[in-house]
Scaffold this motif. Structure first.
Motif, short mmCIF file in Angstrom:
data_model
loop_
_atom_site.label_atom_id
_atom_site.label_comp_id
_atom_site.label_asym_id
_atom_site.label_seq_id
_atom_site.Cartn_x
_atom_site.Cartn_y
_atom_site.Cartn_z
N ASN A 134 0.84 -1.20 0.00
CA ASN A 134 0.00 0.00 0.00
C ASN A 134 0.87 1.25 0.00
O ASN A 134 1.88 1.31 0.70
N GLU A 135 0.48 2.23 -0.79
CA GLU A 135 1.15 3.53 -0.75
C GLU A 135 0.08 4.60 -0.86
O GLU A 135 -0.66 4.65 -1.85
N VAL A 136 -0.01 5.45 0.17
CA VAL A 136 -1.10 6.42 0.22
C VAL A 136 -0.88 7.61 -0.72
O VAL A 136 -1.83 8.22 -1.21
N LYS A 139 1.45 10.10 -6.10
CA LYS A 139 2.62 10.34 -6.98
C LYS A 139 3.71 9.29 -6.77
O LYS A 139 4.62 9.19 -7.57
N ARG A 140 3.66 8.55 -5.66
CA ARG A 140 4.72 7.57 -5.38
C ARG A 140 4.35 6.16 -5.87
O ARG A 140 5.13 5.22 -5.73
N LEU A 141 3.13 6.03 -6.43
CA LEU A 141 2.69 4.70 -6.86
C LEU A 141 3.48 4.20 -8.07
O LEU A 141 3.78 3.01 -8.17
N VAL A 179 5.38 -1.53 8.82
CA VAL A 179 5.17 -0.08 8.90
C VAL A 179 6.55 0.58 8.84
O VAL A 179 7.25 0.67 9.84
N ASP A 180 6.94 0.95 7.63
CA ASP A 180 8.20 1.69 7.44
C ASP A 180 7.76 3.15 7.38
O ASP A 180 7.52 3.69 6.31
N ALA A 181 7.65 3.74 8.55
CA ALA A 181 6.83 4.95 8.70
C ALA A 181 7.48 6.20 8.09
O ALA A 181 8.70 6.37 8.15
C1 LIG Z 1 10.11 5.55 4.62
S1 LIG Z 1 9.08 5.68 3.28
C2 LIG Z 1 8.79 4.00 2.84
C3 LIG Z 1 9.93 3.33 2.13
C4 LIG Z 1 9.56 1.94 1.65
N1 LIG Z 1 9.00 1.13 2.70
C5 LIG Z 1 10.75 1.21 1.08
O1 LIG Z 1 11.34 0.39 1.76
O2 LIG Z 1 11.07 1.46 -0.08
C6 LIG Z 1 7.55 6.11 4.01
C7 LIG Z 1 6.37 6.04 3.08
O3 LIG Z 1 5.19 6.38 3.82
C8 LIG Z 1 4.33 7.10 2.97
N2 LIG Z 1 3.38 7.89 3.77
C9 LIG Z 1 3.31 9.23 3.93
N3 LIG Z 1 2.26 9.57 4.70
C10 LIG Z 1 1.65 8.43 5.04
C11 LIG Z 1 0.50 8.12 5.80
N4 LIG Z 1 -0.22 9.08 6.39
N5 LIG Z 1 0.13 6.81 5.91
C12 LIG Z 1 0.88 5.85 5.35
N6 LIG Z 1 1.99 6.08 4.61
C13 LIG Z 1 2.36 7.35 4.46
C14 LIG Z 1 5.26 7.94 2.14
O4 LIG Z 1 4.63 8.33 0.96
C15 LIG Z 1 6.43 7.00 1.91
O5 LIG Z 1 6.26 6.31 0.70
#
Ligand SMILES: C[S@@+](CC[C@H](N)C(=O)[O-])C[C@H]1O[C@@H](n2cnc3c(N)ncnc32)[C@H](O)[C@@H]1O
Length: 314
Positions: A134-136, A139-141, A179-181
């Motif tokens: 999941n990606e919220v 633009k990052r999809l 959750v890679d927050a």
């Molecule tokens: C640290 S990055 C993830 C990197 C990814 N897990 C990887 O290993 O390539 C955090 C991600 O959380 C997304 N994000 C931003 N706001 C969010 C929200 N409210 N809920 C969930 N994800 C969110 C960002 O768009 C970003 O893609």
């Protein structure tokens, strides 16, 4: 050497009692040094590596190679063919808590997936029957889908929803939730990148509140006996240990699991088993990671993918 900001000095002081360690940490951020590039082999590893490879760390999985400085794996033709995914070694460190899971993990749900590194790692390490990434942020999809496609990560599907949507729809369904927050990104400085305002308390509090919301929603979709991994690439305790403490108080069915191969990285800021890599260790810009287990007994609830607008399926 550039002069460290007062906020950075304050963070260093809070993180380390030892003044040498404070100085090394500050130096790693104001005078960033390159880290060895790293790849996950998505297909079988070639017998003869096309790259010069560093000696693996003791806990590094065999499907990961840390490459010598100067290697440019993203420019190699095998990259476009999907043989490997390029990522930071800090990400490997954070995701390595998954290597301790020794039960089948049929359904993996990656809540914050783009560009896809942890999804790829979880797929390779655990071979789930289905990976949902999941990606919220719309633009990052594109980059997430193209990475999963390029690396032939299947069976997998991509969705684009806020974490709150899954609480009812996917309640107690997933054997592993990642959750890679999103965070203040303080470790970007150790890579020579910019992260304006990353040490400011307003930014840290805002980020910690968002992390609590995401992890609370994510916790509710973890199946009984399933796992929840929480990771960030930032240093402030508010976004790391304090989020874990908050989660455990709010959801007492979860316990943090000890990850023996990371014991030397135990965070000294809490008694919860959670782990930190710091840039002055020389392996990567820094990461925080913790593995929780849902101790409730019972069966995982079945999910209905038709309820979800799946954007891409492989
Ligand atoms: C640290 S990055 C993830 C990197 C990814 N897990 C990887 O290993 O390539 C955090 C991600 O959380 C997304 N994000 C931003 N706001 C969010 C929200 N409210 N809920 C969930 N994800 C969110 C960002 O768009 C970003 O893609």
């Amino acid at each position: 050497m550039e002069k460290p900001s007062n906020l950075l000095l304050k963070v260093a002081h809070r993180l380390f009692d030892d003044t040498d360690e404070q100085a090394k940490f500050i130096a790693a951020l104001v005078n960033p040094q390159p880290f060895a590039p790293c790849i996950i082999w998505c297909q079988d590893k070639l017998e003869v590596s096309p790259f010069a490879v560093e000696t693996p760390t003791l806990w590094q999985p065999e499907f990961v190679d840390r490459l010598s400085l100067g290697e440019k794996p993203g420019q190699h033709p095998l990259h476009q063919q999907g043989y490997f995914y390029c990522l930071d070694f800090s990400s490997v460190f954070a995701a390595s808590v998954l290597l301790t899971i020794n039960q089948p993990v049929p359904l993996v749900f990656d809540m914050c997936a783009a560009p896809g590194g942890k999804s790829v790692f979880a797929w390779k390490a655990l071979k789930p029957d289905l990976l949902i990434s999941n990606e919220v942020i719309g633009k990052r999809l594109g980059m997430l889908i193209s990475n999963l496609k390029r690396c032939h990560i299947q069976p997998s599907c991509v969705v684009n929803r806020d974490s709150s949507i899954f609480v009812e729809m996917f309640a107690e369904s997933s054997n592993l939730v990642l959750v890679d927050a999103p965070c203040t990104g303080q470790s970007l400085l150790a890579k020579g990148e910019k992260a304006p305002g990353c040490f400011h308390h307003t930014a840290i509090n805002k980020s910690a509140n968002r992390q609590k919301r995401i992890i609370a929603n994510s916790a509710q979709i973890v199946a009984p006996q399933g796992y929840l991994v929480y990771m960030t690439c930032t240093y402030s305790p508010e976004e790391n240990e304090q989020v874990c403490e908050w989660l455990l108080a709010r959801f007492p069915q979860f316990q943090a699991v000890e990850v023996s191969h990371l014991s030397k990285y135990q965070s000294h800021l809490t008694s919860i088993p959670c782990y930190r890599m710091f840039p002055q260790d020389g392996l990567g810009a820094g990461a925080f990671t913790v593995l929780f287990k849902n101790m409730n007994e019972g069966d995982a609830k079945q999910i209905n993918l038709n309820n979800l607008a799946v954007i891409h399926q492989m």
